[in-house]
Design an enzyme around this catalytic site. Structure first.
Site, PDB file in Angstrom:
ATOM      1  N   GLY A  38     -11.909   3.680  -6.532  1.00 11.85           N
ATOM      2  CA  GLY A  38     -11.289   4.999  -6.496  1.00 11.85           C
ATOM      3  C   GLY A  38     -10.266   5.191  -7.594  1.00 11.85           C
ATOM      4  O   GLY A  38      -9.262   5.884  -7.418  1.00 11.85           O
ATOM      5  N   HIS A  39     -10.512   4.600  -8.763  1.00 11.74           N
ATOM      6  CA  HIS A  39      -9.510   4.611  -9.832  1.00 11.74           C
ATOM      7  C   HIS A  39      -9.316   5.975 -10.481  1.00 11.74           C
ATOM      8  O   HIS A  39      -8.369   6.176 -11.231  1.00 11.74           O
ATOM      9  CB  HIS A  39      -9.875   3.584 -10.909  1.00 11.74           C
ATOM     10  CG  HIS A  39     -10.981   4.016 -11.825  1.00 11.74           C
ATOM     11  ND1 HIS A  39     -12.275   4.163 -11.393  1.00 11.74           N
ATOM     12  CD2 HIS A  39     -10.971   4.353 -13.143  1.00 11.74           C
ATOM     13  CE1 HIS A  39     -13.031   4.552 -12.416  1.00 11.74           C
ATOM     14  NE2 HIS A  39     -12.268   4.669 -13.485  1.00 11.74           N
TER      15      HIS A  39
ATOM     16  N   SER B 172      -3.620   5.154   6.035  1.00 15.22           N
ATOM     17  CA  SER B 172      -2.875   6.389   6.232  1.00 15.22           C
ATOM     18  C   SER B 172      -2.043   6.286   7.495  1.00 15.22           C
ATOM     19  O   SER B 172      -2.403   5.583   8.449  1.00 15.22           O
ATOM     20  CB  SER B 172      -3.848   7.571   6.346  1.00 15.22           C
ATOM     21  OG  SER B 172      -3.206   8.711   6.892  1.00 15.22           O
ATOM     22  N   SER B 173      -0.948   7.030   7.538  1.00 20.22           N
ATOM     23  CA  SER B 173      -0.092   7.041   8.724  1.00 20.22           C
ATOM     24  C   SER B 173      -0.790   7.662   9.927  1.00 20.22           C
ATOM     25  O   SER B 173      -0.324   7.494  11.065  1.00 20.22           O
ATOM     26  CB  SER B 173       1.197   7.807   8.435  1.00 20.22           C
ATOM     27  OG  SER B 173       0.917   9.150   8.076  1.00 20.22           O
ATOM     28  N   CYS B 174      -1.912   8.339   9.722  1.00 21.71           N
ATOM     29  CA  CYS B 174      -2.613   8.970  10.849  1.00 21.71           C
ATOM     30  C   CYS B 174      -3.293   7.939  11.747  1.00 21.71           C
ATOM     31  O   CYS B 174      -3.844   8.300  12.793  1.00 21.71           O
ATOM     32  CB  CYS B 174      -3.629   9.994  10.357  1.00 21.71           C
ATOM     33  SG  CYS B 174      -5.065   9.292   9.530  1.00 21.71           S
TER      34      CYS B 174
ATOM     35  N   TYR C 195     -11.123  10.355  10.629  1.00 23.16           N
ATOM     36  CA  TYR C 195     -10.616   9.609   9.469  1.00 23.16           C
ATOM     37  C   TYR C 195      -9.761   8.431   9.946  1.00 23.16           C
ATOM     38  O   TYR C 195      -9.870   7.310   9.424  1.00 23.16           O
ATOM     39  CB  TYR C 195      -9.790  10.543   8.587  1.00 23.16           C
ATOM     40  CG  TYR C 195      -9.171   9.900   7.381  1.00 23.16           C
ATOM     41  CD1 TYR C 195      -9.938   9.587   6.264  1.00 23.16           C
ATOM     42  CD2 TYR C 195      -7.807   9.621   7.339  1.00 23.16           C
ATOM     43  CE1 TYR C 195      -9.360   9.003   5.145  1.00 23.16           C
ATOM     44  CE2 TYR C 195      -7.226   9.037   6.229  1.00 23.16           C
ATOM     45  CZ  TYR C 195      -8.010   8.728   5.131  1.00 23.16           C
ATOM     46  OH  TYR C 195      -7.437   8.153   4.026  1.00 23.16           O
TER      47      TYR C 195
ATOM     48  N   LYS D  44     -10.165   4.308   9.263  1.00 29.96           N
ATOM     49  CA  LYS D  44      -9.125   3.496   8.637  1.00 29.96           C
ATOM     50  C   LYS D  44      -8.652   2.361   9.551  1.00 29.96           C
ATOM     51  O   LYS D  44      -8.328   1.263   9.079  1.00 29.96           O
ATOM     52  CB  LYS D  44      -7.954   4.389   8.211  1.00 29.96           C
ATOM     53  CG  LYS D  44      -8.255   5.239   6.992  1.00 29.96           C
ATOM     54  CD  LYS D  44      -8.560   4.367   5.784  1.00 29.96           C
ATOM     55  CE  LYS D  44      -8.881   5.145   4.545  1.00 29.96           C
ATOM     56  NZ  LYS D  44      -9.183   4.266   3.392  1.00 29.96           N
TER      57      LYS D  44
ATOM     58  N   LEU E 270       1.058  11.364   0.909  1.00 33.02           N
ATOM     59  CA  LEU E 270       1.218  11.171  -0.530  1.00 33.02           C
ATOM     60  C   LEU E 270       0.997  12.479  -1.285  1.00 33.02           C
ATOM     61  O   LEU E 270       0.224  13.330  -0.863  1.00 33.02           O
ATOM     62  CB  LEU E 270       0.226  10.123  -1.037  1.00 33.02           C
ATOM     63  CG  LEU E 270       0.385   8.716  -0.464  1.00 33.02           C
ATOM     64  CD1 LEU E 270      -0.752   7.823  -0.956  1.00 33.02           C
ATOM     65  CD2 LEU E 270       1.730   8.121  -0.842  1.00 33.02           C
TER      66      LEU E 270
ATOM     67  N   HIS F 204      -4.280  18.615   0.993  1.00 27.96           N
ATOM     68  CA  HIS F 204      -3.228  18.396   1.977  1.00 27.96           C
ATOM     69  C   HIS F 204      -2.134  19.457   1.831  1.00 27.96           C
ATOM     70  O   HIS F 204      -2.153  20.267   0.913  1.00 27.96           O
ATOM     71  CB  HIS F 204      -2.656  16.991   1.823  1.00 27.96           C
ATOM     72  CG  HIS F 204      -3.599  15.915   2.246  1.00 27.96           C
ATOM     73  ND1 HIS F 204      -4.322  15.155   1.354  1.00 27.96           N
ATOM     74  CD2 HIS F 204      -3.954  15.468   3.485  1.00 27.96           C
ATOM     75  CE1 HIS F 204      -5.084  14.291   2.024  1.00 27.96           C
ATOM     76  NE2 HIS F 204      -4.871  14.462   3.307  1.00 27.96           N
TER      77      HIS F 204
END
Length: 316
Positions: A11-12, A108-110, A137, A141, A167, A180
């Site tokens: 994912g660069h 992710s925080s989710c 999602y 994760k 982010l 987002h």
């Protein structure tokens, strides 16, 4: 970690991956690997295995994911759970089979329960139900986090998961159907300013609390994890500070120069009431963020203005 260690960044080209690439380059790393989605379909196990066999990376950083806001998660739940699991399963398992000793998985925080106590501690994982608007999602994760934990436990390899808060930053996604909240707001206020300071309508009540981390700070946390063997399997990465969505909107409005009215559509969902990360574990190890929210939004807006031609759907 040697400066010529072969590091593959999945994912660069994305916001996070490109920030990691820039930060590693700035820190003197010279042997970075990347492959675009047209060159390598991370959802295809055989393609990933062939890539690893040829490239033979020493370290893998997984910054690849199918991401989006509330709308995208709600409309495409199957793609959000399945494609993310395909991507991370292929990367994690192939890295293990290829003998990769260090793997950094970004989540992710989710992943934390919707009604977990605040601030969110790593220990709260899997203690209650998730936020329904992005559970697909989040579930994907969570499986990635647990896979890396299992590898640490069973094989003793340095596979670690970093869970960033919300982010934002340069190279963000500003598409209004999939972005987002912060980049979507930035674009809305910019377009409204260009449209004679027209009113801006935003989702929800404006009362939820959110935490935001500039993407270059996230990249610095990845480099910190790269250069140190972190003793645990899971770490939150954030600022430890939050604000209301209303305050965020007013901050972005000021930075973009919009002078019109802000309208709140309370018929639309708010999402989780609050998501503040407990970042004490990373702080104790020696990492903390450097870029304030105001500075970060200004840097993001400057980049947005410089790259308007790249956003074909932006109405000028």
């Amino acid at each position: 970690m040697n400066k010529d260690t072969k590091i593959y960044i999945a994912g660069h080209r994305g916001m996070v991956g490109s920030a990691i690439w820039r930060t590693l380059t700035a820190n003197g790393y010279t042997n970075l690997l990347g492959a675009t989605s047209s060159e390598l379909d991370l959802r295809n196990q055989q393609d990933v295995q062939e890539f690893f066999a040829k490239a033979q990376p020493d370290v893998v950083i997984d910054a690849a994911a199918k991401v989006g806001g509330i709308l995208a998660n709600n409309d495409y739940p199957y793609q959000f759970i399945m494609e993310n699991m395909q991507i991370q399963n292929n990367l994690i398992d192939t890295a293990l089979q290829a003998g990769v000793e260090k793997f950094i998985f970004l989540g992710s925080s989710c992943i934390y329960p919707k009604m977990a106590p605040q601030p969110l501690k790593e220990d709260y994982l899997l203690t209650d139900s998730l936020e329904p608007t992005n559970e697909w999602y989040a579930l994907a994760k969570i499986t990635g986090v647990k896979a890396c934990q299992a590898i640490r436990k069973q094989f003793g390899k340095d596979y670690v998961s970093l869970m960033p808060t919300n982010l934002y930053g340069t190279h963000d996604n500003f598409d209004l159907t999939s972005s987002h909240v912060l980049p979507a707001m930035l674009r809305k206020f910019h377009e409204a300013k260009r449209n004679n300071h027209a009113p801006v309508t935003l989702w929800g009540s404006g009362t939820p609390m959110r935490e935001f981390l500039f993407v270059d700070d996230m990249a610095a946390a990845v480099v910190f994890a790269l250069e140190n063997k972190l003793p645990d399997y899971l770490y939150n990465v954030g600022t430890g500070e939050d604000l209301t969505i209303k305050h965020l909107a007013e901050t972005i409005q000021k930075i973009t120069g919009h002078q019109g009215e802000i309208l709140w559509d309370s018929s639309k969902p708010d999402g989780t009431p609050r998501k503040l990360m407990d970042v004490s574990k990373m702080h104790q190890l020696g990492w903390q963020h450097q870029v304030s929210l105001g500075v970060g939004i200004q840097l993001t807006y400057d980049w947005f203005l410089e790259n308007l031609n790249a956003f074909k759907e932006v109405k000028l």
